[in-house]
Design a protein around this motif. Structure first.
Motif, PDB file in Angstrom:
ATOM      1  N   SER A  12     102.613  10.888 154.126  1.00 38.44           N
ATOM      2  CA  SER A  12     102.241  12.088 153.391  1.00 38.44           C
ATOM      3  C   SER A  12     103.327  12.397 152.367  1.00 38.44           C
ATOM      4  O   SER A  12     104.512  12.476 152.734  1.00 38.44           O
ATOM      5  N   VAL A  13     102.941  12.556 151.099  1.00 40.41           N
ATOM      6  CA  VAL A  13     103.908  12.815 150.035  1.00 40.41           C
ATOM      7  C   VAL A  13     103.390  13.945 149.153  1.00 40.41           C
ATOM      8  O   VAL A  13     102.182  14.176 149.068  1.00 40.41           O
ATOM      9  N   ALA A  17     105.231  12.384 143.528  1.00 39.99           N
ATOM     10  CA  ALA A  17     106.238  11.545 144.173  1.00 39.99           C
ATOM     11  C   ALA A  17     105.982  10.065 143.871  1.00 39.99           C
ATOM     12  O   ALA A  17     104.874   9.669 143.506  1.00 39.99           O
ATOM     13  N   VAL A  19     105.566   6.536 145.524  1.00 39.11           N
ATOM     14  CA  VAL A  19     105.171   6.023 146.839  1.00 39.11           C
ATOM     15  C   VAL A  19     105.514   4.550 146.920  1.00 39.11           C
ATOM     16  O   VAL A  19     105.286   3.794 145.964  1.00 39.11           O
ATOM     17  N   SER A  79     102.339  10.071 141.820  1.00 36.82           N
ATOM     18  CA  SER A  79     101.171  10.032 142.712  1.00 36.82           C
ATOM     19  C   SER A  79     100.310  11.289 142.544  1.00 36.82           C
ATOM     20  O   SER A  79     100.806  12.388 142.292  1.00 36.82           O
ATOM     21  N   VAL A 108      98.338  12.372 149.484  1.00 38.56           N
ATOM     22  CA  VAL A 108      99.128  12.988 148.434  1.00 38.56           C
ATOM     23  C   VAL A 108      98.736  14.452 148.381  1.00 38.56           C
ATOM     24  O   VAL A 108      97.580  14.775 148.095  1.00 38.56           O
TER      25      VAL A 108
END
Lengths: 110, 118
Positions: A12-13, A17, A19, A79, A108
């Motif tokens: 989970s970001v 971000a 990835v 992302s 995301v």
């Protein structure tokens, strides 16, 4: 040992971000390396492919293959929530069936 | 639509029944593959055809499974006497090998047939 190992996550970001998704493989004969994106209850969609070692870039996506360490990577820059999916690495030698990793589930968060 | 198509998209059946799935590959692709995917796993190879010849079968393909590709066009996958363990997504893919070039990496998958065995 499975032929292709992939951390299933989940990962989970926050939106925006970078990835990094990774796989390792065991068969040195593998020459073709692919990344597929799979949305829930859909078929895999080819995202990128590379032949032998090196990098390949397509928009926000970069695929890297290091054959010396048998390591496959996919980087996603900036992302977006629409990138939320399961990412599958896959590889084969050209004379064998495509072998997949388990897939990494990516979320995301906006 | 020029992609790989599969029919039906969903199938619910009772244990012991026979089911048949169909795959229509991209028209110029001479290789066709069947894979099975269970929840939380990557697709696993079942079998593949080059034109009408079935060239390889996985150990996953028990004798209850049979696949055909008459005339090298569409393919069917039949499961006889279904079991609850057969519940999965059945995926079809096609490709056009180009003699060892990077284009060999281009495999296209269909949307899959989701089988539920009650």
């Amino acid at each position: 040992q499975k032929e292709v190992e992939q951390d299933p996550g989940p990962l989970s970001v926050p939106e925006g971000a970078i990835v990094s998704l990774n796989c390792t493989y065991s068969n040195s004969a593998f020459q073709y390396f692919m990344w597929y994106r799979q949305y829930s209850r859909k078929g895999p969609e080819l995202l990128m492919y590379t032949y032998s070692s090196g990098n390949k870039e397509d928009g926000r996506f970069t695929a890297q293959v290091d054959k010396s360490s048998k390591y496959i990577s996919l980087f996603i820059r900036d992302s977006q929530p629409s990138d939320s999916a399961t990412y599958l690495c896959a590889t084969y030698s050209g004379n064998t069936p495509l072998v997949f990793g388990k897939g990494t589930r990516l979320s995301v968060i906006a | 639509d020029t992609g790989v198509s599969q029919d039906p998209r969903h199938k619910i059946t009772k244990r012991g029944q026979n089911v048949t799935f169909r795959c229509d590959p991209i028209s110029e692709h001479n290789r066709l593959y069947w894979y099975r995917q269970t929840l939380g796993q990557g697709p696993e190879f079942l079998t593949y055809f080059q034109n009408e010849a079935q060239l390889e079968k996985s150990r996953l393909l028990s004798d209850r499974f049979s696949a055909e590709r008459p005339k090298g066009s569409f393919s069917t996958l039949e499961i006889q006497r279904t079991e609850q363990g057969d519940s999965a997504m059945y995926l079809c893919a096609s490709s056009l090998p180009s003699g060892g070039l990077a284009g060999d990496a281009v495999w296209f998958f269909g949307p899959g047939t989701r089988l539920t065995v009650l």
